[in-house]
Scaffold this motif. Structure first.
Motif, short mmCIF file in Angstrom:
data_model
loop_
_atom_site.label_atom_id
_atom_site.label_comp_id
_atom_site.label_asym_id
_atom_site.label_seq_id
_atom_site.Cartn_x
_atom_site.Cartn_y
_atom_site.Cartn_z
N ILE A 27 0.47 -0.85 0.13
CA ILE A 27 -0.16 0.47 0.21
C ILE A 27 0.65 1.15 -0.01
N THR A 28 0.03 2.75 -0.18
CA THR A 28 1.20 3.48 -0.12
C THR A 28 -0.15 4.47 -0.17
N ASN A 29 0.64 5.71 0.20
CA ASN A 29 -0.60 6.86 -0.17
C ASN A 29 -1.26 7.05 0.84
N THR A 30 -1.08 7.26 2.11
CA THR A 30 -2.08 6.19 3.21
C THR A 30 -2.22 7.93 3.61
N LYS A 31 -3.71 8.17 4.41
CA LYS A 31 -3.71 9.24 5.26
C LYS A 31 -4.16 8.42 6.96
N THR A 32 -4.34 8.72 7.58
CA THR A 32 -4.95 8.21 8.88
C THR A 32 -5.43 9.93 9.46
N MET A 33 -6.64 10.03 10.12
CA MET A 33 -7.96 10.73 11.03
C MET A 33 -8.16 10.23 12.30
#
Length: 116
Positions: A77-83
């Motif tokens: 996986i790539t280009n992750t974001k966590t909120m």
């Protein structure tokens, strides 16, 4: 326990592998989150800017970061974001605290000369 939402994209290699051998990754994602002391709430595949999204509880931001670092480090996986996600009640409490802090913090300017 805090609630987090993470999104990301699959690498081209991961997509090729999943086309060659389709599989439901929900159990693998749940196991990773569980090993960090959290709980998977939902795992979705998406169409659009991101390929997948997970909703999960984790003890803190440190464990949420570790979950994503482990997943990205695996190379699929790539280009992750966590909120961080908050309920309405949690958001209300945050706004109330923000209001109190803002009243004490003030705005920089000439009228506040010499004050931090």
């Amino acid at each position: 326990m805090p609630l987090f939402v993470s999104q990301g994209r699959y690498t081209e290699g991961a997509i090729k592998a999943m086309l060659a051998k389709p599989e439901d990754r929900t159990a693998a994602v749940a196991k990773l989150v569980d090993r960090a002391g959290g709980k998977l709430i939902a795992f979705y595949l998406l169409f659009g800017e991101y390929d997948w999204m997970i909703v999960y509880e984790a003890p803190s931001g440190q464990e949420a970061a570790a979950i994503m670092l482990a997943a990205v480090g695996a190379g699929a996986i790539t280009n992750t974001k966590t909120m961080l996600a908050m309920s309405g009640a949690e958001a209300q409490a945050a706004f109330e605290l923000g209001r109190a802090l803002g009243a004490e913090h003030g705005v920089p300017g000439p009228s506040r000369a010499g004050r931090p």
